[in-house]
Design a protein around this motif. Sequence first.
Motif, PDB file in Angstrom:
ATOM      1  N   TYR A  26      -6.015 -44.570 -71.851  1.00  0.00           N
ATOM      2  CA  TYR A  26      -5.037 -43.590 -72.326  1.00  0.00           C
ATOM      3  C   TYR A  26      -5.642 -42.719 -73.419  1.00  0.00           C
ATOM      4  O   TYR A  26      -5.401 -41.513 -73.482  1.00  0.00           O
ATOM      5  N   PHE A  27      -6.440 -43.323 -74.291  1.00  0.00           N
ATOM      6  CA  PHE A  27      -7.101 -42.557 -75.346  1.00  0.00           C
ATOM      7  C   PHE A  27      -8.048 -41.525 -74.747  1.00  0.00           C
ATOM      8  O   PHE A  27      -8.046 -40.363 -75.141  1.00  0.00           O
ATOM      9  N   ILE A  29      -8.085 -40.181 -71.730  1.00  0.00           N
ATOM     10  CA  ILE A  29      -7.351 -39.134 -71.010  1.00  0.00           C
ATOM     11  C   ILE A  29      -6.742 -38.143 -71.992  1.00  0.00           C
ATOM     12  O   ILE A  29      -6.834 -36.923 -71.814  1.00  0.00           O
ATOM     13  N   THR A  30      -6.131 -38.650 -73.052  1.00  0.00           N
ATOM     14  CA  THR A  30      -5.529 -37.779 -74.060  1.00  0.00           C
ATOM     15  C   THR A  30      -6.585 -36.936 -74.757  1.00  0.00           C
ATOM     16  O   THR A  30      -6.390 -35.739 -74.989  1.00  0.00           O
ATOM     17  N   PHE A  31      -7.717 -37.542 -75.083  1.00  0.00           N
ATOM     18  CA  PHE A  31      -8.790 -36.807 -75.745  1.00  0.00           C
ATOM     19  C   PHE A  31      -9.358 -35.722 -74.828  1.00  0.00           C
ATOM     20  O   PHE A  31      -9.642 -34.609 -75.276  1.00  0.00           O
ATOM     21  N   LEU A  33      -7.713 -34.141 -72.430  1.00  0.00           N
ATOM     22  CA  LEU A  33      -6.717 -33.069 -72.388  1.00  0.00           C
ATOM     23  C   LEU A  33      -6.746 -32.227 -73.652  1.00  0.00           C
ATOM     24  O   LEU A  33      -6.586 -31.002 -73.609  1.00  0.00           O
ATOM     25  N   PHE A  34      -6.969 -32.868 -74.789  1.00  0.00           N
ATOM     26  CA  PHE A  34      -7.100 -32.129 -76.039  1.00  0.00           C
ATOM     27  C   PHE A  34      -8.306 -31.194 -75.995  1.00  0.00           C
ATOM     28  O   PHE A  34      -8.231 -30.046 -76.424  1.00  0.00           O
TER      29      PHE A  34
END
Length: 72
Positions: A26-27, A29-31, A33-34
């Motif tokens: 999850y980290f 994927i979020t990073f 996207l950022f």
Amino acid sequence: MSDRVIALVTEGEEAARELPMPVIAYFFITFALFLVALAVTWSFRNTAYKVQAPRRGEGTHGTASGSDGAHH
């Protein structure tokens, strides 16, 4: 009363579901996207300066007010 709370807590632990991915995924994927959002934002830098209309007295000849068409 405390027996009810303990019973609810133990039921809640049993009803907890496991995540479909590890937490680190999850980290990442979020990073990612950022970083994509940052790249899109970075690609639009200085866009307003490129598309704004030239001001009076700047740019091509004859755009200044009061010009009689003669070149300086």
